[in-house]
Design an enzyme around this catalytic site. Structure first.
Site, PDB file in Angstrom:
ATOM      1  N   HIS A   1      60.078  16.793  91.896  1.00 15.57           N
ATOM      2  CA  HIS A   1      60.922  15.609  92.103  1.00 15.57           C
ATOM      3  C   HIS A   1      62.313  15.975  92.634  1.00 15.57           C
ATOM      4  O   HIS A   1      62.882  15.227  93.412  1.00 15.57           O
ATOM      5  CB  HIS A   1      60.973  14.769  90.821  1.00 15.57           C
ATOM      6  CG  HIS A   1      59.632  14.187  90.498  1.00 15.57           C
ATOM      7  ND1 HIS A   1      59.011  14.326  89.283  1.00 15.57           N
ATOM      8  CD2 HIS A   1      58.751  13.502  91.288  1.00 15.57           C
ATOM      9  CE1 HIS A   1      57.826  13.728  89.319  1.00 15.57           C
ATOM     10  NE2 HIS A   1      57.641  13.242  90.525  1.00 15.57           N
TER      11      HIS A   1
ATOM     12  N   ASP B   1      55.156  10.424  98.593  1.00 16.08           N
ATOM     13  CA  ASP B   1      54.767  11.118  97.357  1.00 16.08           C
ATOM     14  C   ASP B   1      53.321  10.722  97.049  1.00 16.08           C
ATOM     15  O   ASP B   1      53.039   9.934  96.161  1.00 16.08           O
ATOM     16  CB  ASP B   1      55.712  10.667  96.239  1.00 16.08           C
ATOM     17  CG  ASP B   1      55.480  11.423  94.948  1.00 16.08           C
ATOM     18  OD1 ASP B   1      54.581  12.286  94.909  1.00 16.08           O
ATOM     19  OD2 ASP B   1      56.181  11.135  93.969  1.00 16.08           O
TER      20      ASP B   1
ATOM     21  N   ASP C   1      54.122   7.859  89.170  1.00 15.27           N
ATOM     22  CA  ASP C   1      54.682   8.311  87.889  1.00 15.27           C
ATOM     23  C   ASP C   1      56.149   7.935  87.745  1.00 15.27           C
ATOM     24  O   ASP C   1      56.705   8.019  86.646  1.00 15.27           O
ATOM     25  CB  ASP C   1      54.522   9.825  87.781  1.00 15.27           C
ATOM     26  CG  ASP C   1      55.111  10.512  89.001  1.00 15.27           C
ATOM     27  OD1 ASP C   1      56.299  10.800  89.020  1.00 15.27           O
ATOM     28  OD2 ASP C   1      54.347  10.731  89.993  1.00 15.27           O
TER      29      ASP C   1
ATOM     30  N   ASP D   1      48.777  -0.839  99.433  1.00 16.39           N
ATOM     31  CA  ASP D   1      48.538   0.360 100.228  1.00 16.39           C
ATOM     32  C   ASP D   1      49.782   0.668 101.086  1.00 16.39           C
ATOM     33  O   ASP D   1      50.302  -0.223 101.773  1.00 16.39           O
ATOM     34  CB  ASP D   1      47.317   0.106 101.120  1.00 16.39           C
ATOM     35  CG  ASP D   1      47.058   1.246 102.065  1.00 16.39           C
ATOM     36  OD1 ASP D   1      47.372   2.399 101.717  1.00 16.39           O
ATOM     37  OD2 ASP D   1      46.547   0.990 103.175  1.00 16.39           O
TER      38      ASP D   1
ATOM     39  N   GLU E   1      53.191   1.630  95.684  1.00 14.04           N
ATOM     40  CA  GLU E   1      52.170   2.427  94.990  1.00 14.04           C
ATOM     41  C   GLU E   1      50.867   1.617  94.996  1.00 14.04           C
ATOM     42  O   GLU E   1      50.861   0.459  94.608  1.00 14.04           O
ATOM     43  CB  GLU E   1      52.651   2.720  93.563  1.00 14.04           C
ATOM     44  CG  GLU E   1      51.580   3.150  92.579  1.00 14.04           C
ATOM     45  CD  GLU E   1      50.868   4.440  92.953  1.00 14.04           C
ATOM     46  OE1 GLU E   1      51.523   5.463  93.134  1.00 14.04           O
ATOM     47  OE2 GLU E   1      49.621   4.401  93.077  1.00 14.04           O
TER      48      GLU E   1
HETATM   49  N1  SAM Z   1      53.223  14.667  92.835  1.00 10.31           N
HETATM   50  C1  SAM Z   1      51.857  14.361  92.980  1.00 10.31           C
HETATM   51  C2  SAM Z   1      51.046  15.320  93.771  1.00 10.31           C
HETATM   52  O1  SAM Z   1      51.373  15.586  94.930  1.00 10.31           O
HETATM   53  O2  SAM Z   1      50.055  15.797  93.249  1.00 10.31           O
HETATM   54  C3  SAM Z   1      51.654  13.011  93.450  1.00 10.31           C
HETATM   55  C4  SAM Z   1      52.110  12.081  92.411  1.00 10.31           C
HETATM   56  S1  SAM Z   1      51.902  10.416  92.619  1.00 10.31           S
HETATM   57  C5  SAM Z   1      51.111  10.134  91.098  1.00 10.31           C
HETATM   58  C6  SAM Z   1      50.734  10.073  93.895  1.00 10.31           C
HETATM   59  C7  SAM Z   1      50.455   8.598  93.952  1.00 10.31           C
HETATM   60  O3  SAM Z   1      50.108   8.226  95.284  1.00 10.31           O
HETATM   61  C8  SAM Z   1      49.313   8.124  93.055  1.00 10.31           C
HETATM   62  O4  SAM Z   1      49.806   7.376  92.002  1.00 10.31           O
HETATM   63  C9  SAM Z   1      48.407   7.314  93.995  1.00 10.31           C
HETATM   64  O5  SAM Z   1      47.903   6.152  93.393  1.00 10.31           O
HETATM   65  C10 SAM Z   1      49.361   7.021  95.155  1.00 10.31           C
HETATM   66  N2  SAM Z   1      48.690   6.712  96.406  1.00 10.31           N
HETATM   67  C11 SAM Z   1      47.612   7.333  96.946  1.00 10.31           C
HETATM   68  N3  SAM Z   1      47.269   6.744  98.100  1.00 10.31           N
HETATM   69  C12 SAM Z   1      48.159   5.734  98.311  1.00 10.31           C
HETATM   70  C13 SAM Z   1      48.319   4.766  99.334  1.00 10.31           C
HETATM   71  N4  SAM Z   1      47.480   4.725 100.366  1.00 10.31           N
HETATM   72  N5  SAM Z   1      49.347   3.898  99.233  1.00 10.31           N
HETATM   73  C14 SAM Z   1      50.199   3.950  98.174  1.00 10.31           C
HETATM   74  N6  SAM Z   1      50.083   4.835  97.177  1.00 10.31           N
HETATM   75  C15 SAM Z   1      49.084   5.722  97.241  1.00 10.31           C
END
Ligand code: SAM
Length: 284
Positions: free
Chosen positions: A61, A156, A85, A137, A105
Site C-alpha cells: 500500500h 489495485d 481491502d 467493474d 471495486e
Molecule cells: N493487493 C492485492 C494483490 O495484488 O494481490 C490486490 C488486492 S485487492 C483485494 C484486488 C481487488 O480487485 C479484489 O477485491 C477484486 O474483487 C478487485 N477486482 C478484480 N477485478 C476487478 C474489476 N474488473 N473491476 C474492479 N475490481 C476488480
C-alpha cells in the site's frame, strides 16, 4: 496445526500457519476466505491467492500510493480500481490535499468482509467525505468516465484471470489515458518477474502500456507473501518522469510517516535487475 498453502508455480508452494478460518464464502465473482494466524495476523485470499495480510500490507500500500505523490504532489482527484481491502484508499486519504477519491471495486463482499475482519486496511475509508465507493467493474467505469477527470489512477487488481482480466487489456489502458489529466499518472499492478506465468503477465502489461503512454517505467518492491516475494508496479504518465521529476522535499513536507516508502528508496525502486530489464526490453 493448520496451514494455508498456495501454489506459486508447478514446482513451488508457499504456506502460512493459521489458527482459525474466520470466513469462507463464494461471492458471485470469486471465492473469498479470511484466516487468522499469529505472525501474519488476519489475512484473506481470493480464489486461493493471497491478497492482504496484516504483516506486509504496508509494503504494497505504500508502494502503490506514494511514488506517484512524490512525483506530482499536486494530485487532487484519484481513481482506485479494485483495492477492496481499503488499504490503498487509506493511504491516499492521508493526503489532506486530495479532494476526491473514487474507488471502483467489482465485489462489494470483499470490502464488507474487510470492514469486519481487517479494520487495519478498511476502517474509516467509506466514512471519509472525500470518498465515493462504487461496486462495479473497473473497465465499465472508465469507459463511461469523463475525459481528463483524474490526476491519478491506481489499479489495485487481482491477477489477469477471471474478473481481473479486463483490467490488463489495451482497451482498459486506453480508457485510463483518456480519463487522466494532462499530467496524469497511472500506477498499474504489474505482477512479478520471477515465475514464468507471472512474468508473462508483466511483459504483456508493459508492452500494452508502453504503446499508449509516452512515459512508461516499472518499479519493484519486496512483498514476502506474493509469489517469489519480488513484485512490480508500472508507472505510466503523460508528463512526469518518476526519476527526473521526483520532488523529495515537497513529499517530505507532507509529513507522512511511512514504514516502507521513503524518498531515498524512490529512485532505487526504478533500478531493475538485469533479468527484469531484459524481459521488459524484449517488449520495447
Ligand atoms: N493487493 C492485492 C494483490 O495484488 O494481490 C490486490 C488486492 S485487492 C483485494 C484486488 C481487488 O480487485 C479484489 O477485491 C477484486 O474483487 C478487485 N477486482 C478484480 N477485478 C476487478 C474489476 N474488473 N473491476 C474492479 N475490481 C476488480
Amino acid at each position: 496445526m493448520k496451514w494455508y498453502t498456495e501454489q506459486w508455480s508447478d514446482d513451488c508452494r508457499f504456506s502460512l500457519r493459521y489458527n482459525e478460518q474466520l470466513h469462507s464464502e463464494a461471492s458471485p465473482f470469486q471465492q473469498i476466505d479470511f484466516y487468522k494466524g499469529d505472525d501474519f495476523g488476519t489475512f484473506f485470499t481470493l480464489d486461493g491467492l493471497m491478497m492482504v495480510n496484516e504483516k506486509d500490507e504496508f509494503v504494497y500500500h505504500d508502494m502503490i500510493t506514494h511514488p506517484a505523490f512524490a512525483t506530482n504532489p499536486n494530485i487532487k482527484n484519484v481513481l482506485i480500481i479494485g483495492g477492496g481491502d481499503g488499504g490503498t484508499a487509506r493511504e491516499v486519504l492521508r493526503y489532506k490535499s486530495v479532494e476526491k477519491v473514487v474507488m471502483v471495486e467489482i465485489d462489494e463482499l470483499v470490502f464488507r468482509l474487510s470492514q469486519k475482519y481487517l479494520p487495519l486496511t478498511a476502517a474509516g475509508v467509506e466514512e471519509d467525505p472525500r470518498m465515493t465507493m462504487i461496486f462495479d467493474d473497473g473497465l465499465a467505469y472508465v469507459k463511461n468516465a469523463q475525459d481528463k477527470s483524474f490526476d491519478l489512477i491506481l489499479v489495485d487488481s487481482t491477477d489477469p484471470i477471471s474478473v481481473g482480466e479486463g483490467l490488463f487489456t489495451t482497451a482498459f489502458y486506453k480508457e485510463c489515458y483518456r480519463v487522466l489529466t494532462d499530467d496524469g499518472i497511472l500506477i498499474n499492478q504489474h505482477e512479478s518477474p520471477y515465475f514464468a506465468e507471472y512474468a508473462e503477465n508483466m511483459r504483456k502489461a508493459h508492452k500494452k502500456i508502453k504503446n499508449i503512454f509516452p512515459i512508461a517505467s516499472v518499479y519493484q518492491f519486496h512483498m514476502p507473501t506474493y509469489p517469489s516475494g519480488h513484485w512490480l508496479f508500472g508507472f505510466a504518465s503523460k508528463t512526469f518522469d518518476p526519476i527526473q521529476d521526483v520532488k523529495p522535499t515537497e513529499w517530505n513536507n507532507f509529513g507522512l510517516k511511512t514504514k516502507y516508502y521513503n524518498t531515498d528508496l524512490h529512485v532505487g525502486a526504478f533500478m531493475l535487475p538485469t533479468f527484469v530489464k531484459e524481459k521488459l526490453a524484449n517488449e520495447e
